[in-house]
Design a protein around this motif. Sequence first.
Motif, PDB file in Angstrom:
ATOM      1  N   MET A   1       0.821  -1.181   0.000  1.00  0.00           N
ATOM      2  CA  MET A   1       0.000   0.000   0.000  1.00  0.00           C
ATOM      3  C   MET A   1       0.872   1.255   0.000  1.00  0.00           C
ATOM      4  SD  MET A   1      -3.093   0.442  -0.236  1.00  0.00           S
ATOM      5  CE  MET A   1      -4.313   1.671  -0.102  1.00  0.00           C
ATOM      6  N   LYS A   2       2.021   1.195   0.709  1.00  0.00           N
ATOM      7  CA  LYS A   2       2.920   2.336   0.738  1.00  0.00           C
ATOM      8  C   LYS A   2       3.466   2.634  -0.648  1.00  0.00           C
ATOM      9  CE  LYS A   2       4.774   2.427   5.417  1.00  0.00           C
ATOM     10  NZ  LYS A   2       5.995   2.329   6.206  1.00  0.00           N
ATOM     11  N   ILE A   3       3.779   1.586  -1.386  1.00  0.00           N
ATOM     12  CA  ILE A   3       4.322   1.772  -2.729  1.00  0.00           C
ATOM     13  C   ILE A   3       3.286   2.455  -3.611  1.00  0.00           C
ATOM     14  CG2 ILE A   3       5.103   0.550  -4.795  1.00  0.00           C
ATOM     15  CD1 ILE A   3       6.355  -1.532  -2.941  1.00  0.00           C
ATOM     16  N   LEU A   4       2.019   2.046  -3.488  1.00  0.00           N
ATOM     17  CA  LEU A   4       0.969   2.664  -4.286  1.00  0.00           C
ATOM     18  C   LEU A   4       0.821   4.142  -3.940  1.00  0.00           C
ATOM     19  CD1 LEU A   4      -1.770  -0.107  -4.271  1.00  0.00           C
ATOM     20  CD2 LEU A   4      -0.314   0.597  -6.163  1.00  0.00           C
ATOM     21  N   LYS A   5       0.880   4.456  -2.651  1.00  0.00           N
ATOM     22  CA  LYS A   5       0.755   5.847  -2.242  1.00  0.00           C
ATOM     23  C   LYS A   5       1.927   6.672  -2.772  1.00  0.00           C
ATOM     24  CE  LYS A   5      -1.961   5.144   1.949  1.00  0.00           C
ATOM     25  NZ  LYS A   5      -1.973   5.214   3.396  1.00  0.00           N
ATOM     26  N   LYS A   6       3.141   6.132  -2.642  1.00  0.00           N
ATOM     27  CA  LYS A   6       4.315   6.849  -3.126  1.00  0.00           C
ATOM     28  C   LYS A   6       4.270   7.009  -4.636  1.00  0.00           C
ATOM     29  CE  LYS A   6       7.466   5.613   0.608  1.00  0.00           C
ATOM     30  NZ  LYS A   6       8.686   4.918   0.976  1.00  0.00           N
ATOM     31  N   THR A   7       3.842   5.971  -5.334  1.00  0.00           N
ATOM     32  CA  THR A   7       3.734   6.046  -6.787  1.00  0.00           C
ATOM     33  C   THR A   7       2.709   7.091  -7.181  1.00  0.00           C
ATOM     34  OG1 THR A   7       4.310   3.703  -6.963  1.00  0.00           O
ATOM     35  CG2 THR A   7       3.275   4.719  -8.885  1.00  0.00           C
ATOM     36  N   TRP A   8       1.567   7.082  -6.510  1.00  0.00           N
ATOM     37  CA  TRP A   8       0.520   8.037  -6.814  1.00  0.00           C
ATOM     38  C   TRP A   8       0.996   9.464  -6.558  1.00  0.00           C
ATOM     39  CZ3 TRP A   8      -3.323   8.608  -9.754  1.00  0.00           C
ATOM     40  CH2 TRP A   8      -4.279   9.576  -9.531  1.00  0.00           C
ATOM     41  N   ILE A   9       1.685   9.690  -5.457  1.00  0.00           N
ATOM     42  CA  ILE A   9       2.213  11.019  -5.152  1.00  0.00           C
ATOM     43  C   ILE A   9       3.225  11.428  -6.210  1.00  0.00           C
ATOM     44  CG2 ILE A   9       3.649  12.316  -3.518  1.00  0.00           C
ATOM     45  CD1 ILE A   9       2.209  10.729  -1.271  1.00  0.00           C
ATOM     46  N   GLY A  10       4.072  10.490  -6.612  1.00  0.00           N
ATOM     47  CA  GLY A  10       5.057  10.778  -7.651  1.00  0.00           C
ATOM     48  C   GLY A  10       4.399  11.136  -8.970  1.00  0.00           C
ATOM     49  N   ILE A  11       3.345  10.439  -9.311  1.00  0.00           N
ATOM     50  CA  ILE A  11       2.636  10.709 -10.565  1.00  0.00           C
ATOM     51  C   ILE A  11       1.983  12.083 -10.525  1.00  0.00           C
ATOM     52  CG2 ILE A  11       0.650   9.991 -11.963  1.00  0.00           C
ATOM     53  CD1 ILE A  11       1.471   7.091 -11.214  1.00  0.00           C
ATOM     54  N   LEU A  12       1.368  12.396  -9.416  1.00  0.00           N
ATOM     55  CA  LEU A  12       0.757  13.718  -9.286  1.00  0.00           C
ATOM     56  C   LEU A  12       1.817  14.816  -9.338  1.00  0.00           C
ATOM     57  CD1 LEU A  12      -1.984  13.100  -6.572  1.00  0.00           C
ATOM     58  CD2 LEU A  12      -2.300  13.424  -9.026  1.00  0.00           C
ATOM     59  N   ALA A  13       2.949  14.569  -8.710  1.00  0.00           N
ATOM     60  CA  ALA A  13       4.032  15.551  -8.743  1.00  0.00           C
ATOM     61  C   ALA A  13       4.534  15.723 -10.169  1.00  0.00           C
ATOM     62  CB  ALA A  13       5.177  15.117  -7.824  1.00  0.00           C
ATOM     63  N   LEU A  14       4.656  14.625 -10.910  1.00  0.00           N
ATOM     64  CA  LEU A  14       5.100  14.701 -12.305  1.00  0.00           C
ATOM     65  C   LEU A  14       4.094  15.470 -13.142  1.00  0.00           C
ATOM     66  CD1 LEU A  14       7.020  13.862 -14.598  1.00  0.00           C
ATOM     67  CD2 LEU A  14       5.608  11.838 -14.887  1.00  0.00           C
ATOM     68  N   ALA A  15       2.808  15.168 -12.955  1.00  0.00           N
ATOM     69  CA  ALA A  15       1.770  15.873 -13.714  1.00  0.00           C
ATOM     70  C   ALA A  15       1.811  17.363 -13.402  1.00  0.00           C
ATOM     71  CB  ALA A  15       0.400  15.288 -13.407  1.00  0.00           C
ATOM     72  N   THR A  16       1.993  17.710 -12.148  1.00  0.00           N
ATOM     73  CA  THR A  16       2.087  19.108 -11.757  1.00  0.00           C
ATOM     74  C   THR A  16       3.303  19.768 -12.378  1.00  0.00           C
ATOM     75  OG1 THR A  16       1.016  18.571  -9.652  1.00  0.00           O
ATOM     76  CG2 THR A  16       2.194  20.673  -9.776  1.00  0.00           C
ATOM     77  N   ALA A  17       4.425  19.060 -12.387  1.00  0.00           N
ATOM     78  CA  ALA A  17       5.649  19.610 -12.975  1.00  0.00           C
ATOM     79  C   ALA A  17       5.495  19.815 -14.475  1.00  0.00           C
ATOM     80  CB  ALA A  17       6.829  18.692 -12.677  1.00  0.00           C
ATOM     81  N   VAL A  18       4.840  18.873 -15.145  1.00  0.00           N
ATOM     82  CA  VAL A  18       4.641  18.994 -16.591  1.00  0.00           C
ATOM     83  C   VAL A  18       3.763  20.202 -16.892  1.00  0.00           C
ATOM     84  CG1 VAL A  18       3.562  17.905 -18.594  1.00  0.00           C
ATOM     85  CG2 VAL A  18       5.041  16.566 -17.128  1.00  0.00           C
ATOM     86  N   VAL A  19       2.674  20.348 -16.153  1.00  0.00           N
ATOM     87  CA  VAL A  19       1.784  21.488 -16.369  1.00  0.00           C
ATOM     88  C   VAL A  19       2.522  22.782 -16.064  1.00  0.00           C
ATOM     89  CG1 VAL A  19      -0.310  22.635 -15.552  1.00  0.00           C
ATOM     90  CG2 VAL A  19      -0.335  20.188 -16.015  1.00  0.00           C
ATOM     91  N   ALA A  20       3.285  22.812 -14.984  1.00  0.00           N
ATOM     92  CA  ALA A  20       4.034  24.012 -14.618  1.00  0.00           C
ATOM     93  C   ALA A  20       5.070  24.345 -15.679  1.00  0.00           C
ATOM     94  CB  ALA A  20       4.696  23.824 -13.262  1.00  0.00           C
ATOM     95  N   ALA A  21       5.757  23.322 -16.187  1.00  0.00           N
ATOM     96  CA  ALA A  21       6.771  23.558 -17.214  1.00  0.00           C
ATOM     97  C   ALA A  21       6.138  24.065 -18.499  1.00  0.00           C
ATOM     98  CB  ALA A  21       7.557  22.283 -17.481  1.00  0.00           C
ATOM     99  N   CYS A  22       4.987  23.528 -18.831  1.00  0.00           N
ATOM    100  CA  CYS A  22       4.309  23.954 -20.061  1.00  0.00           C
ATOM    101  C   CYS A  22       3.837  25.393 -19.958  1.00  0.00           C
ATOM    102  CB  CYS A  22       3.122  23.041 -20.363  1.00  0.00           C
ATOM    103  SG  CYS A  22       3.626  21.404 -20.863  1.00  0.00           S
TER     104      CYS A  22
END
Length: 186
Positions: A1-22
């Motif tokens: 469950m921890k891995i899923l939470k960390k993965t999900w947080i990482g994905i959201l952070a990546l999506a945020t970074a992509v939107v911010a970079a764009c």
Amino acid sequence: MKILKKTWIGILALATAVVAACTATKRTPETTDTAEPQPTDNDNLSENDELTVPKDSISARHAELQSRLESLRATIKDREMSCVYGSPEVLQQYSATTRAMRHEADSLQNELLNMLQSEKNTLKERLDAIDETVNARSGAKVYGPPEMINKYNNRTNSLRESRDSLQNEIDKIDREIYNINNSSKQ
């Protein structure tokens, strides 16, 4: 469950970074006090090339796929760990449903990986164009008033920063692809 939470947080952070970079790379045309034509330099990129289209729909689709994939994997894991009792037909139906879920999870993973690879290829093309422009500018001799030389140098530095930003985005996508591939093996 921890891995899923960390993965999900990482994905959201990546999506945020992509939107911010764009949205951070959008520029407005510079205003000048004179009506003189701007001198051309050895840019292979026009000002319009720097404008990027916001990827809200791509990010939303990516988040939707990732969420569905995580949900399916959790359900499949629960189904594999559970004890099922009943007639052979019930067991066969349960097994068939689990196989269908695995197939859907595999399809979602492939779609997600294809989406990430496509995004990576687009960024890589842009990175190559910027590299070519920066390389052409590095050895150039610029003559003219100090303002023009400063503007040329600032543009070159801006291109280098864009190049570094794009390389960071490509590295993030590579890490995400790696994480998706490894999470399917668990």
